[in-house]
Design an enzyme around this catalytic site. Structure first.
Site, PDB file in Angstrom:
ATOM      1  N   SER A  79       0.601  -1.323  -0.145  1.00  0.00           N
ATOM      2  CA  SER A  79      -0.673  -0.097  -0.136  1.00  0.00           C
ATOM      3  C   SER A  79       0.542   1.428  -0.373  1.00  0.00           C
ATOM      4  CB  SER A  79      -1.311  -0.234   1.330  1.00  0.00           C
ATOM      5  OG  SER A  79      -1.685  -0.956   1.443  1.00  0.00           O
TER       6      SER A  79
HETATM    7  N1  SAH Z   1      -1.075  -4.347   3.324  1.00  0.00           N
HETATM    8  C1  SAH Z   1       0.054  -5.038   2.846  1.00  0.00           C
HETATM    9  C2  SAH Z   1      -0.459  -5.862   1.609  1.00  0.00           C
HETATM   10  C3  SAH Z   1      -1.309  -5.262   0.590  1.00  0.00           C
HETATM   11  S1  SAH Z   1      -1.883  -6.043   0.092  1.00  0.00           S
HETATM   12  C4  SAH Z   1       0.938  -4.230   2.511  1.00  0.00           C
HETATM   13  O1  SAH Z   1       1.291  -3.085   2.324  1.00  0.00           O
HETATM   14  O2  SAH Z   1       2.214  -5.031   1.809  1.00  0.00           O
HETATM   15  C5  SAH Z   1      -3.313  -7.043   0.099  1.00  0.00           C
HETATM   16  C6  SAH Z   1      -2.695  -8.379   0.474  1.00  0.00           C
HETATM   17  O3  SAH Z   1      -3.489  -9.248   0.740  1.00  0.00           O
HETATM   18  C7  SAH Z   1      -1.495  -9.028  -0.331  1.00  0.00           C
HETATM   19  O4  SAH Z   1      -1.073  -9.505  -0.532  1.00  0.00           O
HETATM   20  C8  SAH Z   1      -2.892 -10.197  -0.629  1.00  0.00           C
HETATM   21  O5  SAH Z   1      -2.210 -12.154  -0.780  1.00  0.00           O
HETATM   22  C9  SAH Z   1      -3.644 -10.930   0.422  1.00  0.00           C
HETATM   23  N2  SAH Z   1      -5.130 -11.402   0.827  1.00  0.00           N
HETATM   24  C10 SAH Z   1      -6.130 -11.319  -0.251  1.00  0.00           C
HETATM   25  N3  SAH Z   1      -6.746 -12.000   0.205  1.00  0.00           N
HETATM   26  C11 SAH Z   1      -6.539 -13.139   1.323  1.00  0.00           C
HETATM   27  C12 SAH Z   1      -6.817 -14.208   1.945  1.00  0.00           C
HETATM   28  N4  SAH Z   1      -8.716 -14.422   2.250  1.00  0.00           N
HETATM   29  N5  SAH Z   1      -5.877 -14.145   3.256  1.00  0.00           N
HETATM   30  C13 SAH Z   1      -5.332 -13.669   3.143  1.00  0.00           C
HETATM   31  N6  SAH Z   1      -4.197 -12.881   2.412  1.00  0.00           N
HETATM   32  C14 SAH Z   1      -5.230 -12.338   1.505  1.00  0.00           C
END
Ligand code: SAH
Length: 294
Positions: A130
């Site tokens: 993000s």
């Molecule tokens: N907040 C993190 C990533 C944001 S992107 C950062 O800033 O680095 C959102 C993340 O949610 C992604 O890595 C995606 O793989 C994860 N995601 C989506 N659905 C999910 C689920 N059901 N369980 C666990 N992770 C999930």
């Protein structure tokens, strides 16, 4: 026009430097920049696959422009990034500023991507880290529930950046748990954290990163004072509500195409209060297969 405007605000431009402000005023008279005002529309823009290709083009060109200007204005250190967010009113908390200074964002973004520009960066697997202003916003919304000794859960932990910040705030007596459903991202998040100031907490075990379906939370260490969800849930996940401590707070984007960042407070009597903080755009909280096929 509405969408175009939203896209631009979504890009963190509400606190842009003045040359960009000028440029955008000449591009679109409906855009207004209001440094130090609360966000009208902020976004992680985690999912770059937007359905509207005009928006995508706008997004890309703005991306380039922002990078270009910020490069020239010397946005080349973590400290300057934090100062910039403070200067434009995104960060008002000293504690959040300190933790964002301590955890160097450059350790969490892929090589050759501009680490300190206020925009999301692709991290593979249809996910992004993000934008700094979204990390700052979520840290501030959760700050009260990230006191030393408290328990925090980061669902969709991706690069591990925010989980590391949580761990620094709750300290060695607290617990910070990251849950991410892409095993490769969990592995790289551990590598990232090992290079960061949060490494001792990972070693000691007060910070841990797990592969799992975040929609189920992480019951082993529940209940949590703070829950952050980094991907947009189509509706409020009951398991996460259940794992919130009375007096605890969850910050979660909810919605599909139109999403709101919701602030969910569990009151001491167990009742739930929900308010919308802002409109946002995150990748969906979904199954691993759906995410990889999208
Ligand atoms: N907040 C993190 C990533 C944001 S992107 C950062 O800033 O680095 C959102 C993340 O949610 C992604 O890595 C995606 O793989 C994860 N995601 C989506 N659905 C999910 C689920 N059901 N369980 C666990 N992770 C999930």
């Amino acid at each position: 026009m509405m969408n175009l405007s939203s896209t631009m605000k979504a890009y963190g431009c509400r606190y842009c430097v003045s040359p960009l402000k000028q440029l955008l005023h000449t591009t679109n008279h409906h855009l207004r920049f209001r440094p130090r005002s609360p966000p009208l529309f902020s976004s992680s823009f985690n999912n770059l696959k937007l359905p509207n290709f005009n928006l995508l083009l706008t997004y890309n060109s703005l991306f380039f422009t922002t990078e270009h200007l910020w490069g020239r204005s010397g946005m080349n250190t973590n400290k300057k990034m934090v100062e910039h967010l403070q200067q434009y009113g995104v960060i008002s908390s000293e504690k959040v500023a300190r933790v964002m200074e301590t955890i160097d964002r450059a350790l969490f973004v892929p090589d050759r991507t501009p680490a300190y520009a206020d925009c999301p960066q692709e991290i593979g697997y249809n996910a992004t880290i993000s934008a700094p202003h979204m990390h700052a916003t979520c840290l501030q919304l959760l700050e009260e529930k990230l006191q030393p000794g408290m328990h925090a859960l980061d669902v969709g932990s991706g690069t591990g950046y925010l989980t590391a910040c949580f761990a620094m705030m709750v300290g060695p007596q607290g617990r910070a748990i990251g849950v991410e459903h892409i095993p490769e991202l969990v592995a790289s998040s551990i590598n990232n954290i090992e290079k960061s100031a949060a490494a001792p907490l990972l070693k000691k075990g007060s910070l841990s990163m797990h592969v799992g379906d975040g929609r189920e939370g992480w019951p082993e260490c529940a209940p949590y004072d703070a829950i952050h969800v980094g991907a947009a849930a189509p509706e409020m996940p009951q398991a996460l509500l259940d794992q919130l401590k009375p007096g605890g707070r969850m910050v979660i984007p909810v919605g599909n195409i139109f999403q709101d960042l919701k602030v969910v407070d569990k009151n001491p009597d167990g009742s739930i209060s929900i308010r919308s903080e802002s409109s946002v755009r995150y990748v969906p909280l979904t199954s691993r297969d759906t995410q990889l096929q999208s």
